[in-house]
Write a protein that holds these residues in place. Structure first.
Motif, mmCIF file in Angstrom:
data_model
loop_
_atom_site.group_PDB
_atom_site.id
_atom_site.type_symbol
_atom_site.label_atom_id
_atom_site.label_comp_id
_atom_site.label_asym_id
_atom_site.label_seq_id
_atom_site.Cartn_x
_atom_site.Cartn_y
_atom_site.Cartn_z
ATOM 1 N N LEU A 1 0.680 -1.189 -0.027
ATOM 2 C CA LEU A 1 -0.267 0.043 -0.080
ATOM 3 C C LEU A 1 0.962 1.245 0.077
ATOM 4 N N ARG A 2 1.941 1.310 0.653
ATOM 5 C CA ARG A 2 2.594 2.288 0.785
ATOM 6 C C ARG A 2 3.900 2.279 0.634
ATOM 7 N N ILE A 3 5.053 3.231 0.192
ATOM 8 C CA ILE A 3 6.160 3.124 -0.337
ATOM 9 C C ILE A 3 7.036 4.405 0.415
ATOM 10 N N ARG A 4 8.034 4.184 1.268
ATOM 11 C CA ARG A 4 8.782 5.275 1.764
ATOM 12 C C ARG A 4 10.234 4.966 1.108
ATOM 13 N N PHE A 5 11.078 5.996 1.308
ATOM 14 C CA PHE A 5 12.405 5.837 1.085
ATOM 15 C C PHE A 5 13.262 6.779 1.914
ATOM 16 N N THR A 6 14.376 6.558 2.284
ATOM 17 C CA THR A 6 15.249 7.399 2.772
ATOM 18 C C THR A 6 16.720 6.881 2.818
ATOM 19 N N THR A 7 17.823 7.615 2.328
ATOM 20 C CA THR A 7 17.793 9.041 2.211
ATOM 21 C C THR A 7 18.219 9.657 0.924
ATOM 22 N N SER A 8 17.719 10.851 0.658
ATOM 23 C CA SER A 8 17.815 11.599 -0.593
ATOM 24 C C SER A 8 18.810 12.706 -0.078
ATOM 25 N N HIS A 9 20.016 12.657 -0.902
ATOM 26 C CA HIS A 9 21.043 13.546 -0.813
ATOM 27 C C HIS A 9 20.506 14.733 -1.755
ATOM 28 N N PRO A 10 20.633 16.212 -0.678
ATOM 29 C CA PRO A 10 20.013 17.304 -1.768
ATOM 30 C C PRO A 10 20.710 17.733 -2.946
ATOM 31 N N LYS A 11 21.880 17.095 -3.081
ATOM 32 C CA LYS A 11 22.976 17.525 -4.242
ATOM 33 C C LYS A 11 22.328 16.824 -5.457
ATOM 34 N N ASP A 12 21.655 15.629 -5.232
ATOM 35 C CA ASP A 12 21.043 14.833 -6.221
ATOM 36 C C ASP A 12 19.836 14.802 -6.485
ATOM 37 N N PHE A 13 19.030 15.534 -5.545
ATOM 38 C CA PHE A 13 17.659 15.612 -5.508
ATOM 39 C C PHE A 13 17.042 16.402 -6.768
ATOM 40 N N ASP A 14 16.339 15.612 -7.545
ATOM 41 C CA ASP A 14 15.996 16.482 -8.875
ATOM 42 C C ASP A 14 14.578 16.172 -9.484
ATOM 43 N N GLN A 15 14.358 16.972 -10.362
ATOM 44 C CA GLN A 15 13.024 17.108 -10.875
ATOM 45 C C GLN A 15 12.177 15.612 -11.274
ATOM 46 N N GLU A 16 13.025 14.835 -11.488
ATOM 47 C CA GLU A 16 12.530 13.349 -11.708
ATOM 48 C C GLU A 16 11.831 12.766 -10.650
ATOM 49 N N LEU A 17 12.799 13.065 -9.539
ATOM 50 C CA LEU A 17 12.275 12.266 -8.258
ATOM 51 C C LEU A 17 10.854 13.275 -7.817
ATOM 52 N N ILE A 18 10.881 14.316 -8.020
ATOM 53 C CA ILE A 18 9.763 15.307 -7.597
ATOM 54 C C ILE A 18 8.668 14.812 -8.482
ATOM 55 N N ASN A 19 8.662 14.406 -9.691
ATOM 56 C CA ASN A 19 7.732 13.964 -10.365
ATOM 57 C C ASN A 19 7.220 12.484 -10.109
ATOM 58 N N ALA A 20 8.120 11.750 -9.378
ATOM 59 C CA ALA A 20 7.831 10.544 -8.987
ATOM 60 C C ALA A 20 6.745 10.681 -7.720
ATOM 61 N N PHE A 21 6.810 11.687 -7.075
ATOM 62 C CA PHE A 21 5.840 11.647 -6.036
ATOM 63 C C PHE A 21 4.323 11.917 -6.584
ATOM 64 N N GLN A 22 4.331 12.515 -7.903
ATOM 65 C CA GLN A 22 3.013 12.821 -8.388
ATOM 66 C C GLN A 22 2.551 11.507 -9.045
ATOM 67 N N ALA A 23 3.467 10.817 -9.699
ATOM 68 C CA ALA A 23 3.196 9.623 -10.630
ATOM 69 C C ALA A 23 2.935 8.296 -9.930
ATOM 70 N N ASN A 24 3.392 8.300 -8.810
ATOM 71 C CA ASN A 24 3.583 7.129 -7.909
ATOM 72 C C ASN A 24 2.559 7.297 -6.708
ATOM 73 N N ASP A 25 1.306 6.665 -6.873
ATOM 74 C CA ASP A 25 0.299 7.003 -5.688
ATOM 75 C C ASP A 25 0.620 6.191 -4.487
ATOM 76 N N LYS A 26 1.344 5.267 -4.424
ATOM 77 C CA LYS A 26 1.816 4.642 -3.328
ATOM 78 C C LYS A 26 3.001 5.542 -2.506
ATOM 79 N N LEU A 27 3.503 6.167 -3.197
ATOM 80 C CA LEU A 27 4.802 6.726 -2.706
ATOM 81 C C LEU A 27 4.113 7.981 -1.503
ATOM 82 N N CYS A 28 4.524 7.774 -0.320
ATOM 83 C CA CYS A 28 4.111 8.589 0.910
ATOM 84 C C CYS A 28 4.372 10.284 0.376
ATOM 85 N N ASN A 29 3.589 10.755 0.988
ATOM 86 C CA ASN A 29 3.892 12.371 1.120
ATOM 87 C C ASN A 29 4.847 12.868 2.155
#
Ligand code: 5AD
Ligand code: SF4
Length: 459
Positions: free
Chosen positions: A217-245
């Motif tokens: 039902l739910r997916i979380r992840f840790t840790t994302s490094h700010p230097k590599d945090f990008d739009q692709e991952l931001i988009n994943a939050f929208q595209a992946n409805d199991k990925l937690c807010n």
């Protein structure tokens, strides 16, 4: 990561015929899995090992082993320091643990195994059903780290970054889900670089594969490094409805000068910019972070930059630490160390500021209806030995944004309906405390659908 490794250790020892016991006194084998991220964690490990001396005196056949990051860091030195210790095994030796224990049983010798390879074949145990099956589990997707932040011991004790094969990860999660798990947290020091070295899938492709696992039902992840945090991952939050807010995005400092000395490879403005883009796309997302106070050379002005960043971001939660020297980490050799009282004073100021934001964020949820996955009884009751849930049972679970929610089963309208771990319960939030929320259950979801956020609630 240590919780996950401890589970692997338990699985490994089960193959040698050992069973877990809840009572330390009954154990024939005690394995301490250690952490050395900060000096305090290491001190705790040694004080626990010290306490085992009496036990070993009473029961000379007892085997005592120490594994994990302190073991990797100190190696044979621990055998000298702890005379009643039989085994020191490093972060890449879990695979060999049954053989090491067999040897100790047969020869009553003392062993140190802290061998590390440049490119470790990641240990992938056959996914087995584990003997207990909580609702939420950790899954390591990569180990080690190549980032070399100057304060950090991880690259030295966990070795170079390497990613597990996606098929092994997916199989492991499927096995978990078959045994009742509803939520997984994917673990890595820097998940954004998952699979890059090995030419495997990208992290967002892995997320898409995990999302397709039925029953999860739910997916979380840790840790994302700010230097590599990008739009692709931001988009994943929208595209992946199991990925937690929720995202944990450790910033460590708000001062560009200190960030540079930490080798973090981003500036305060770049961090703020990424947070703004993330909130643009996902306005509901909860953001938490890690912060270090008292890094060598941190001036009042640097510390004020940190407070300023906190005011600008308004984190949902913050883990704040006083800097401590770690073996091999370059910052240990940096001059202008900050005194303990000064570090402590800065930590206090920072925590007080954060409390206002944590409270504000929690209070904003009062009146809302939050879908949570019931995880179990709340701490107070589980330690009170309550076995059978009843009307007065106090349940606990987390929102998609990772906030703890407690509620009474008996408050559910027509509450002959059963709540059990893994059930989705919609809870109306009544009260907000510093570290948890309190509410009334209003509905239990009959199906597996709609666990992500408020949007999916259908009244
Ligand atoms: N001193 C204090 N805090 C540290 N951390 C890592 N190394 C140190 C250190 N030497 C903190 C960082 C990291 C978290 C897991 O621990 O904030 O994100
Ligand atoms: Fe340590 Fe930096 Fe790697 Fe995180 S990214 S584990 S802080 S070296």
């Amino acid at each position: 990561m240590n919780v996950y490794d401890s589970e692997l250790i338990a699985i490994q020892m089960a193959t040698s015929g050992y069973q877990q016991t809840p009572s330390l006194e009954k154990a024939d084998l005690v394995i301490l899995n250690t952490c050395t991220i900060r000096a305090k964690a290491e001190q705790k490990a040694f004080s626990f090992l010290g306490r085992l001396a009496r036990m070993k005196k009473k029961k000379p056949g007892l085997i005592v082993g120490v594994g994990g990051c302190v073991a990797q860091q100190e190696g044979a030195k621990i055998l000298k320091r702890v005379p009643h210790l039989d085994l020191v095994f490093g972060t890449q030796a879990i695979e060999r643990l049954p053989a090491l224990i067999n040897k100790i049983e047969a020869k009553r010798c003392r062993i140190v195994d802290v061998a590390m390879s440049e490119n470790p074949d990641l240990f992938d145990p056959a996914p087995t059903e584990r003997n207990h099956s909580p609702v939420a589990r950790f899954v390591t997707i990569m180990r080690g780290c190549d980032n070399f932040c100057t304060y950090c011991v991880v690259p030295y004790v966990r070795g170079r970054e390497s990613s597990r094969h996606p098929d092994n990860i997916i199989n492991e999660i499927k096995t978990f889900v078959d045994s009742g798990v509803k939520e997984v947290t994917l673990l890595g020091q820097n998940v954004n670089s998952y699979g890059k070295k090995e030419g495997l899938l990208s992290f967002t492709e892995l997320l898409a594969r995990v999302q397709r696992i039925e029953g999860l039902l739910r997916i979380r992840f840790t840790t994302s490094h700010p230097k590599d945090f990008d739009q692709e991952l931001i988009n994943a939050f929208q595209a992946n409805d199991k990925l937690c807010n929720h995202i944990h995005l450790p910033v460590q400092s708000g001062s560009n000068r200190i960030l540079k000395r930490m080798n973090r490879k981003y500036t305060k403005d770049q961090y703020l910019d990424k947070v703004a883009k993330l909130r643009d796309t996902c306005p509901e997302i909860a953001i938490t972070s890690d912060m270090i106070v008292g890094f060598p050379g941190e001036s009042d002005a640097d510390f004020n930059e940190t407070l300023d960043l906190m005011r600008k971001v308004e984190f949902d939660g913050l883990f704040a630490f006083m800097y401590s020297d770690r073996p091999n980490a370059p910052a240990t050799r940096f001059k202008a160390k900050i005194s303990e009282p000064q570090k402590s004073e800065r930590l206090q100021i920072l925590l007080e500021l954060q409390e206002t934001y944590t409270k504000k964020k929690n209070e904003a949820l009062i009146g809302s209806i939050q879908p949570i996955i019931a995880e179990g009884f709340s701490k107070k009751q589980s330690s009170g030995g309550l076995d059978e849930p009843n009307q007065a049972t106090q349940w606990t679970g987390r929102t998609s944004t990772n906030k703890i929610v407690n509620f009474y089963h008996g408050d559910l309208p027509g509450s002959c309906v059963d709540i059990f771990p893994g059930k989705i319960v919609h809870v109306q939030i009544d009260k907000a405390y510093a570290h948890s929320l309190w509410g009334k259950p209003v509905e239990i979801e009959p199906t597996a659908e709609g666990s992500k956020g408020e949007k999916s609630y259908a009244a």
